[in-house]
Design a protein around this motif. Structure first.
Motif, mmCIF file in Angstrom:
data_model
loop_
_atom_site.group_PDB
_atom_site.id
_atom_site.type_symbol
_atom_site.label_atom_id
_atom_site.label_comp_id
_atom_site.label_asym_id
_atom_site.label_seq_id
_atom_site.Cartn_x
_atom_site.Cartn_y
_atom_site.Cartn_z
ATOM 1 N N ARG A 180 18.303 -57.358 -21.672
ATOM 2 C CA ARG A 180 17.154 -57.540 -21.267
ATOM 3 C C ARG A 180 16.389 -57.642 -22.382
ATOM 4 N N ARG A 196 13.179 -63.858 -12.366
ATOM 5 C CA ARG A 196 14.353 -64.413 -13.582
ATOM 6 C C ARG A 196 13.666 -64.701 -14.759
ATOM 7 N N ASP A 197 12.039 -65.678 -14.329
ATOM 8 C CA ASP A 197 11.694 -65.786 -16.095
ATOM 9 C C ASP A 197 10.613 -64.608 -16.400
ATOM 10 N N ASP A 203 14.687 -62.064 -17.461
ATOM 11 C CA ASP A 203 16.024 -62.165 -17.537
ATOM 12 C C ASP A 203 17.413 -61.945 -15.977
ATOM 13 N N ASP A 220 20.252 -69.917 -14.170
ATOM 14 C CA ASP A 220 19.205 -70.362 -15.067
ATOM 15 C C ASP A 220 19.863 -71.449 -16.176
ATOM 16 N N ASP A 272 19.218 -61.749 -13.421
ATOM 17 C CA ASP A 272 20.356 -62.365 -13.027
ATOM 18 C C ASP A 272 21.290 -62.148 -11.649
ATOM 19 N N ALA A 290 24.362 -59.393 -20.215
ATOM 20 C CA ALA A 290 23.313 -60.381 -21.358
ATOM 21 C C ALA A 290 22.119 -58.762 -21.501
#
Lengths: 87, 388
Positions: free
Chosen positions: B262, A33-34, A37, B316, A39, B260
């Motif tokens: 990457r 995730r870090d 992105d 997040d 998801d 989104a």
């Protein structure tokens, strides 16, 4: 199955479900995730790919253990019937 | 009846695209909604779909060439009787997006090229064109750009389709910037926020998923999309397009799902008829859509058909996302991150998973009161997830 083989296979599954990720740049210990992105849809695809490839049942509460590449490899090792660590 | 297959507009600011590949050849039968060609745009590779049944008779454009919106790519022979009946069906589907069927952009210069330009080839060019199997129509289109076709022109025509440029991301950024600038300039936005207890939806989801293999499970974002789709179908003024100075409502709800990419960038292709599909079906389509969007390979209808958009930040994210309407749509829902927070219920203070939804809507169509009702409708649908 050797743990190295499992790591390789886990990485190849990851790049299959997320072909836009640069495999060479992945830090195996950092949460995906870090880094990319990653998801909830990616997490689901990754869990589904692992489940299918290794014949594992992966309940939703265990998704957190698949957060990094190393975490996923450890999870597979622990839960493979031949791995000895299955509950 | 012979019809022209033109390059559709895949966004308000698209002017041209590069044809990268033909997926069909002359003589192939074509079904409505079937991809015929792949083009490259600032939004990645996109499959252009047929909007009528027929037979592909003639290819006009060659792979590797840049074509303007509205230019003829190929000719199709369609059954005219069926064509009439198809035109009578007004319900837009993903395959027959309104911009494709109703408003092919007129480009008078583009259409006649295939027939009126006299072909002049150098002998070497003619031989090479024959070896390569290039169609005369394609050569004429190239010739229309000026003069005699020489060997190097032919080699160029046959060249590999240009690879996505190193500046593809910069181009996408520009596209997003242009669309959002237009939105902010033209659309008088108003904004409303609504925080709800996501507990019922989360519990229902956990119970539902527990009984299923991983590949068939649902995700939270899907419940939000479905709730928005149902609420949009039951409300007035949030689902459709604002064009030519007036609102055109749509009966079907095609939800644009913001995805989104990457490394930056955003696409919002459509999930067609989201209001009418059950959750497992919608999940399969959503899953495939995300994969194809990230692989840079969407279909033309998916770009033009969304009637409302949902954008979710995911786990997040932060509490609230204030979205910007994607023109010509008139509403968009932004979903913040789902997080545990203090929640008052029947005089008691509890910790609940909460979700804040933000609506941006078009003041030319609705007011805050209608917007509030719309948000509350979404909230009550999520409070009763069996009904989704």
């Amino acid at each position: 199955m050797q743990s190295n083989e499992i790591r390789t296979q886990v990485l190849s599954l990851l790049t299959r479900i997320a072909p836009d990720v640069d495999a060479g740049s992945i830090d195996p210990k950092r949460p995906l995730r870090d880094q990319f992105d990653f998801d909830s849809m990616d997490a689901l695809h990754f869990a589904a790919a692992l489940s299918e490839a290794f014949g594992l049942d992966i309940p939703e509460r265990d998704y957190a253990q698949l957060a990094s590449l190393e975490g996923a490899a450890q999870f597979v090792l622990a839960h493979l019937p031949a791995g000895g660590g299955a509950p | 009846m012979r019809v022209e297959f033109r390059l559709p507009s895949l966004g308000a600011d698209m002017e041209s695209a590069t044809l990268t590949q033909w997926l069909k050849k002359p003589g192939d039968p074509i079904r409505r909604g079937e991809p015929i060609a792949t083009v490259e745009t600032t939004k990645g590779l996109i499959d252009i779909e047929a909007y009528e049944d027929g037979v592909l008779t003639e290819l006009v454009s060659l792979p590797g060439t840049r074509v303007p919106v509205g230019a003829v790519l190929a000719h199709l022979e369609v059954d005219s009787a069926r064509s009439v009946s198809a035109a009578a069906v007004a319900v837009p589907t993903a395959a027959a997006a309104p911009e494709l069927t109703r408003e092919p952009r007129p480009t008078p210069a583009a259409a006649p090229i295939a027939h009126t330009v006299r072909l002049r080839l150098s002998p070497a060019a003619r031989r090479r064109a024959q070896q390569l199997g290039l169609t005369p129509q394609a050569l004429r289109q190239r010739a229309a750009q000026g003069g005699v076709l020489r060997l190097q022109d032919i080699e160029q025509l046959d060249g590999e389709p240009p690879a996505p440029g190193a500046d593809a991301r910069a181009a996408m950024r520009q596209t997003i910037g242009a669309a959002m600038a237009r939105s902010k300039r033209e659309i008088p936005h108003y904004y409303l926020g609504h925080t709800l207890d996501f507990g019922p939806a989360q519990n229902w989801l956990a119970a539902h998923n527990a009984a299923l293999p991983v590949g068939e499970r649902l995700i939270e974002a899907l419940l939000i999309i479905k709730a928005v789709a149902l609420a949009a179908a039951r409300s007035e003024g949030f689902n459709g397009y604002f064009r030519d100075g007036r609102f055109e409502p749509s009966a079907a709800v095609h939800v644009g799902a913001a995805i989104a990419l990457r490394g930056g960038g955003l696409l919002a292709p459509a999930l067609p008829d989201a209001h009418a599909k059950d959750l497992p079906t919608l999940m399969r389509e959503f899953s495939a859509l995300v994969m194809r969007a990230r692989a840079g390979h969407l279909r033309s209808g998916e770009f033009t058909s969304a009637t409302i958009t949902v954008t979710a930040l995911g786990a997040d994210g932060v509490d609230v996302l204030f979205p910007i309407i994607n023109p010509p749509q008139v509403a968009i829902i932004g979903a913040g991150a789902i997080r545990a927070a203090p929640w008052a219920l029947e005089g008691q203070l509890l910790i609940r998973p909460t979700l804040t939804l933000a609506l941006a809507a078009d003041h030319r169509v609705t007011d805050g009161r209608a917007g509030a009702r719309f948000l509350r409708t979404i909230g009550s649908l999520l409070a009763d997830p069996q009904a989704l």
